[in-house]
Structure formats: C-alpha cells, structure tokens
Design a protein around this motif. Structure first.
Motif, PDB file in Angstrom:
ATOM      1  N   ARG A 290      61.578  90.887  37.275  1.00 42.10           N
ATOM      2  CA  ARG A 290      62.512  89.816  38.133  1.00 42.10           C
ATOM      3  C   ARG A 290      63.902  90.353  37.529  1.00 42.10           C
ATOM      4  N   VAL A 291      64.650  91.468  37.734  1.00 44.60           N
ATOM      5  CA  VAL A 291      65.843  91.433  37.689  1.00 44.60           C
ATOM      6  C   VAL A 291      67.050  92.483  37.349  1.00 44.60           C
ATOM      7  N   ARG A 292      68.329  92.161  38.132  1.00 45.16           N
ATOM      8  CA  ARG A 292      68.377  93.229  38.690  1.00 45.16           C
ATOM      9  C   ARG A 292      69.321  94.225  38.087  1.00 45.16           C
ATOM     10  N   LYS A 293      69.793  95.048  38.491  1.00 40.07           N
ATOM     11  CA  LYS A 293      71.322  95.497  37.854  1.00 40.07           C
ATOM     12  C   LYS A 293      72.299  94.809  38.153  1.00 40.07           C
ATOM     13  N   ALA A 294      73.517  94.600  37.405  1.00 41.81           N
ATOM     14  CA  ALA A 294      74.594  93.542  37.515  1.00 41.81           C
ATOM     15  C   ALA A 294      75.321  94.787  36.996  1.00 41.81           C
ATOM     16  N   GLY A 295      75.310  95.756  36.648  1.00 46.80           N
ATOM     17  CA  GLY A 295      76.878  96.371  36.083  1.00 46.80           C
ATOM     18  C   GLY A 295      76.681  96.894  34.625  1.00 46.80           C
ATOM     19  N   GLN A 296      76.942  97.572  34.463  1.00 50.25           N
ATOM     20  CA  GLN A 296      77.148  98.600  33.074  1.00 50.25           C
ATOM     21  C   GLN A 296      77.985  98.257  31.626  1.00 50.25           C
ATOM     22  N   VAL A 297      78.103  98.120  31.318  1.00 49.61           N
ATOM     23  CA  VAL A 297      78.832  98.064  29.361  1.00 49.61           C
ATOM     24  C   VAL A 297      79.185  98.909  28.904  1.00 49.61           C
ATOM     25  N   ILE A 298      80.297  99.519  28.460  1.00 52.90           N
ATOM     26  CA  ILE A 298      80.918 100.760  27.102  1.00 52.90           C
ATOM     27  C   ILE A 298      80.617 100.218  26.503  1.00 52.90           C
ATOM     28  N   ARG A 299      79.885 100.540  24.506  1.00 51.17           N
ATOM     29  CA  ARG A 299      80.849 100.299  23.981  1.00 51.17           C
ATOM     30  C   ARG A 299      80.333 101.495  22.526  1.00 51.17           C
ATOM     31  N   VAL A 300      81.858 101.220  22.396  1.00 48.18           N
ATOM     32  CA  VAL A 300      81.696 102.357  21.156  1.00 48.18           C
ATOM     33  C   VAL A 300      81.575 101.864  19.456  1.00 48.18           C
ATOM     34  N   ILE A 301      80.635 102.121  18.491  1.00 49.42           N
ATOM     35  CA  ILE A 301      80.838 101.990  17.397  1.00 49.42           C
ATOM     36  C   ILE A 301      82.185 102.693  16.480  1.00 49.42           C
ATOM     37  N   CYS A 302      83.264 102.341  15.766  1.00 50.53           N
ATOM     38  CA  CYS A 302      84.038 103.461  15.139  1.00 50.53           C
ATOM     39  C   CYS A 302      84.092 103.478  13.877  1.00 50.53           C
ATOM     40  N   ILE A 303      83.627 104.201  12.946  1.00 49.43           N
ATOM     41  CA  ILE A 303      84.419 103.920  11.486  1.00 49.43           C
ATOM     42  C   ILE A 303      84.838 104.824  11.222  1.00 49.43           C
ATOM     43  N   LEU A 304      85.933 103.516  10.478  1.00 50.26           N
ATOM     44  CA  LEU A 304      87.517 104.319   9.583  1.00 50.26           C
ATOM     45  C   LEU A 304      87.367 104.014   8.436  1.00 50.26           C
ATOM     46  N   SER A 305      88.625 104.639   7.515  1.00 49.24           N
ATOM     47  CA  SER A 305      88.437 104.370   5.761  1.00 49.24           C
ATOM     48  C   SER A 305      90.563 103.700   6.459  1.00 49.24           C
ATOM     49  N   HIS A 306      90.452 102.872   7.298  1.00 50.69           N
ATOM     50  CA  HIS A 306      92.310 102.899   7.238  1.00 50.69           C
ATOM     51  C   HIS A 306      92.299 101.738   7.650  1.00 50.69           C
ATOM     52  N   PRO A 307      93.100 100.300   7.904  1.00 51.50           N
ATOM     53  CA  PRO A 307      93.155  99.325   9.009  1.00 51.50           C
ATOM     54  C   PRO A 307      93.642  99.718  10.181  1.00 51.50           C
ATOM     55  N   ILE A 308      93.635  98.882  10.580  1.00 40.89           N
ATOM     56  CA  ILE A 308      93.660  99.016  12.344  1.00 40.89           C
ATOM     57  C   ILE A 308      95.892  99.030  12.538  1.00 40.89           C
ATOM     58  N   LYS A 309      96.580  99.920  12.757  1.00 38.80           N
ATOM     59  CA  LYS A 309      98.264 100.118  12.643  1.00 38.80           C
ATOM     60  C   LYS A 309      98.464  98.698  13.472  1.00 38.80           C
ATOM     61  N   ASN A 310      99.624  98.438  12.640  1.00 46.23           N
ATOM     62  CA  ASN A 310     100.512  97.365  12.975  1.00 46.23           C
ATOM     63  C   ASN A 310      99.523  96.095  13.331  1.00 46.23           C
ATOM     64  N   THR A 311      98.712  96.151  12.767  1.00 53.55           N
ATOM     65  CA  THR A 311      97.714  94.479  12.428  1.00 53.55           C
ATOM     66  C   THR A 311      98.592  94.376  10.975  1.00 53.55           C
ATOM     67  N   ASN A 312      99.265  94.482  10.397  1.00 50.83           N
ATOM     68  CA  ASN A 312      99.552  93.569   8.806  1.00 50.83           C
ATOM     69  C   ASN A 312      98.370  94.012   8.112  1.00 50.83           C
ATOM     70  N   ASP A 313      97.582  95.153   8.263  1.00 49.02           N
ATOM     71  CA  ASP A 313      96.880  95.899   7.288  1.00 49.02           C
ATOM     72  C   ASP A 313      95.264  94.973   7.379  1.00 49.02           C
ATOM     73  N   ALA A 314      95.470  93.664   8.793  1.00 50.77           N
ATOM     74  CA  ALA A 314      94.250  92.823   8.316  1.00 50.77           C
ATOM     75  C   ALA A 314      92.938  93.821   8.179  1.00 50.77           C
ATOM     76  N   ASN A 315      91.912  92.997   7.599  1.00 46.30           N
ATOM     77  CA  ASN A 315      91.334  93.288   7.223  1.00 46.30           C
ATOM     78  C   ASN A 315      89.864  92.951   8.523  1.00 46.30           C
ATOM     79  N   SER A 316      90.239  92.438   9.441  1.00 44.25           N
ATOM     80  CA  SER A 316      89.384  91.596  10.710  1.00 44.25           C
ATOM     81  C   SER A 316      89.725  91.326  11.728  1.00 44.25           C
ATOM     82  N   CYS A 317      89.745  91.691  12.924  1.00 42.46           N
ATOM     83  CA  CYS A 317      91.067  91.382  13.809  1.00 42.46           C
ATOM     84  C   CYS A 317      90.683  91.619  15.339  1.00 42.46           C
ATOM     85  N   GLN A 318      91.239  91.356  16.170  1.00 33.68           N
ATOM     86  CA  GLN A 318      90.667  91.717  17.673  1.00 33.68           C
ATOM     87  C   GLN A 318      91.660  91.410  18.683  1.00 33.68           C
ATOM     88  N   ILE A 319      91.696  92.568  19.608  1.00 30.66           N
ATOM     89  CA  ILE A 319      92.585  93.182  20.471  1.00 30.66           C
ATOM     90  C   ILE A 319      92.256  93.145  21.824  1.00 30.66           C
TER      91      ILE A 319
END
Length: 447
Positions: A290-319
């Motif tokens: 009773r469902v149809r395929k409407a596309g696909q999503v790719i998700r990549v979980i990355c484990i890092l040992s550092h904050p993301i560059k140029n985010t002011n060392d934020a411990n959480s953010c969205q880009i």
C-alpha cells in the motif's frame, strides 16, 4: 492478545508513538507492536557503538580511541526541533517534556562559495555578517521587518502584497533582494529543500520565516533544540504517555498478517493469535503493498574528534548547503552534535550529512559536505528508500505514515501526524483540546 482494540499501531517510530499517545489520551484502547526488540524503528538512536558497527556490517569493532561503547547514542535519522515548532507544542501539551532534557543547538550555518557563514541570529549579527554587502543588509532588514509585522488577518500589514496570490519571487523583487540573500532566506530561514516555493503564493513562506524568527527569539543562539541522549528518547517519551493512559506495548512481536474483511482492516495476526481492531496505524515497512517509492535519501554518519572548522568550535550546529551553491535541485544538510549531548564519548563529535538522492552516484553528491568535516574518523553510509502511502485509509482504515525526509527538523513529520489524525477522526488536530485532557489527569498545578 486475543482482544478487541480501537486502534492497533505497528512500529514504534516517532510518528507512530505520537499518534498512539494522542489516541490513548483521547480515550481509545490502543495496542502498540513492533517487530524489533527496541523502540524507535527508523528513528531510533543506536547504543552501544559496537551495535552501530554491526548494523552497518563493518568488519572491525570500534578502536579504543572511541572510548566506551555505552557512552554513544547515535541517531539513524538526524533532525533538530524548532523551538517554537509543532513538535515542541506537542511535547509541552502532552507533558512528555517531563521525561526529556533539551539543549539549544549552538548555531546555524549556511554554505556560500565554498565557505560556511553563520546564519545571523540577531540584528547586530545580521549587520556584521559577511553574507551580504552593506546596501543588501538594509534591504534585507526592511524585508525582515515586513515579515515580523505581517499578519494574515490584517490587510494593513500587507504593504501591497496579496498573500494568497503574490508569489515569493515577486516579494523578493519588491524588496530588491539579490540571489545570495534569496538562497539564504529560502533555504536557511524558510528551510525549503528546493526552489519550487518561489512560484507559489508567498503566505506559507512568510509563515515559515516567522516560525524561524520566533523559534530563534526563544533562546537566542539558534532556533533548534536537541534532546540529551539522542532522538531515540522522543518516541519512548510518547510511548510512556500512551502507557499512562492504558495503551499496551509489545516489542519483539512479529506481524504475520494484517487481517482484512470486505476491504477494511479488522485485526493483526501475530504468533498465531489475532488482535482485532477498528483502525490500524503503521509505518511503510509493515505494509509494502500500500505504499510507493517516492525517492531516496542518503545519510552519512561521521564520527569526528574535532568540532567543524569555522563554526567557532560549536559543540552542536547545523549547516545548510543551498542547492544553487552546488548545482543541485535539493539542499544538502549537516547536523552536528557531540559529547555535550550525552550521545558520544568525551571529546567526540557526530556529524550526519543527508540529502535527497538525485543521481546514480549518491556518495559523490554529498562530497561538498564531507569536505567540510575532514578529517573523519569513521563513516557509516546508509541509503533509504522514501515510501509514501498510496491509500489514504478512508476505505481500508489503514493509515500509513510517510518515511522521514531529508529535512533537518520535525515540521514535515508533524504535518504527517496531523494529516493522519484528521483522516482517522474526521476532525483537525487541536493542541488546546490535548492540553485540557491532560489537566483532567494531572491537575492544573503541575503545568
């Protein structure tokens, strides 16, 4: 198990758990089953870390440098909550907040010309931002003042715009906003994934920007919240709510058959027994026909040992990487959280990249986002099919949720919940009504 229920729910994803909580509060007799031994279905958080390695069929176990496996709770689907959005209202009105702790996400960033810039969160930040030139800033400020004062019930605030006719493209023209600012407004503030919104009437876009500003106004750093111990806590909170109101839960319960009579659902068969019901709610994996395929999503979980560059060392953010910046039709998102949210070992960060798949090489599509995260300690790549129901449930009384999309917040999930609720009950979902029912049980003084 051989009993009669008003509603049976299959799968303990967030959509299913919220609906089962709401139905239980509304006095329905609910049975909630899941074939998995854990809560959350597609939207669970995986712990310990060893389990994540197994799930993605990695040959090795996590290296010692990853710390204790039990310190990790890794979301399979990355999303944040808009502080003033619908899910927070549902959490507050149902009192599920008593089971959860939230932190404000430290910043939202947008990608432009290969670099990332903070999405301005105050007027001062907007004036200091490198995202736009000086004259552009003045025009943008005028536009934001117009949005803030806009009230769809008061034509005096329209300034010549007809919210039900004027397209967003024309509104941008009216304020003489340039392409970069349009990209950032439509994708980082109104949070659209594509540019289709430009040619439809502007009311929804204006309301989306208002939601962003109002969410931001609540906490100041960003409009997003994230629960300690991961998103897997959310479905469990609503499952507890359902249980308080007499809902029955069964995990690790295989579903053998959905029993139909004369074209509508009458029960669910599991381990030889049939539980009868009047209505059925389930995620797409329980009802493939009773469902149809409407596309696909790719998700990549990355484990890092550092904050993301140029985010002011934020411990959480969205880009947000707007599609125009990387010649795509849909945006690429990065959600980053860390040990500060009790989801990773000390000093570790989890960044999850996601987007709607557009080509036959999905991993190449997200390269611009992965470059921002280097060096990456470990990657976990998943491709998920997006299913949507082909049956609205009117005849069959089977109500199927849609898969979780690539957006980084829960607004689309809440729209799906309200839509299913309306189809099941015939009436609109009413937040206030929910609140009144809670008071009957918990009393006013706990609010």
């Amino acid at each position: 198990m051989d009993e009669e229920y008003d509603v049976i729910v299959l799968g303990t994803g967030l959509t299913e758990c919220i609906l089962s909580g709401i139905m239980s509060v509304n006095g329905k007799k609910v049975l909630h089953m899941d074939r998995n031994p854990y809560y959350g279905g597609e939207s669970s958080s995986i712990t310990p870390l060893e389990e994540l390695y197994k799930r993605f069929e990695l040959p090795d176990s996590p290296p010692e440098s990853m710390g204790r496996g039990r310190d990790w709770n890794v979301d399979l689907i990355p999303k944040f909550l808009m502080a003033n959005g619908q899910l927070v209202k549902m959490l507050l009105y149902t009192e599920v907040t008593r089971y959860l702790d939230f932190k404000v996400v430290e910043g939202s960033f947008v990608y432009k010309g290969g670099k990332i810039y903070k999405v301005p969160s105050t007027e001062t930040e907007a004036l200091a931002s490198n995202l736009m030139g000086m004259f552009e800033k003045r025009r943008f400020r005028k536009f934001l003042v117009f949005v803030a004062n806009f009230d769809e019930n008061d034509p005096k605030t329209f300034e010549g715009v007809d919210p039900k006719v004027t397209t967003m493209r024309d509104v941008y023209k009216k304020f003489d906003l340039g392409q970069d600012v349009i990209d950032f407004t439509g994708h980082a503030l109104a949070l659209y994934r594509t540019d289709d919104y430009l040619d439809v009437p502007c009311l929804e876009t204006i309301n989306r920007i208002k939601l962003y500003s109002e969410s931001l106004a609540r906490y100041g750093k960003s409009p997003y919240l994230y629960p300690l111990y991961g998103l897997g806590e959310l479905p469990q909170g609503f499952a507890r709510l359902s249980a308080i109101y007499g809902g029955t839960y069964m995990l690790n319960k295989p579903v053998e058959e959905i029993v139909m009579e004369d074209g509508h659902v009458v029960g669910v068969k599991s381990e030889g027994e049939v539980a009868r019901c009047k209505q059925l709610i389930c995620d797409p994996s329980y009802i493939q026909d009773r469902v149809r395929k409407a596309g696909q999503v790719i998700r990549v979980i990355c484990i890092l040992s550092h904050p993301i560059k140029n985010t002011n060392d934020a411990n959480s953010c969205q880009i947000i990487i707007p599609q125009n910046q990387v010649n795509r039709k849909s945006d690429i998102y990065v959600c980053m959280i860390s040990y500060a949210h009790n989801v990773a070992a000390q000093g570790k960060y989890i960044a999850i990249v996601s987007t709607t798949v557009e080509t036959s090489e999905p991993e190449a599509e997200i390269e611009p986002a992965l470059e921002l995260l280097e060096p990456i300690d470990q990657k976990f790549v998943s491709l998920s099919d997006l299913y949507e129901p082909t049956d609205d449930g009117t005849e069959s009384q089977i109500f199927t949720s849609s898969a979780y999309d690539a957006t980084t917040h829960f607004e689309t999930t809440c729209n799906d919940i309200k839509d299913i609720y309306k189809r099941m009950t015939g009436s609109d979902f009413d937040f206030e009504n929910m609140k009144r029912k809670q008071n009957d049980v918990f009393g006013e003084d706990e609010q």
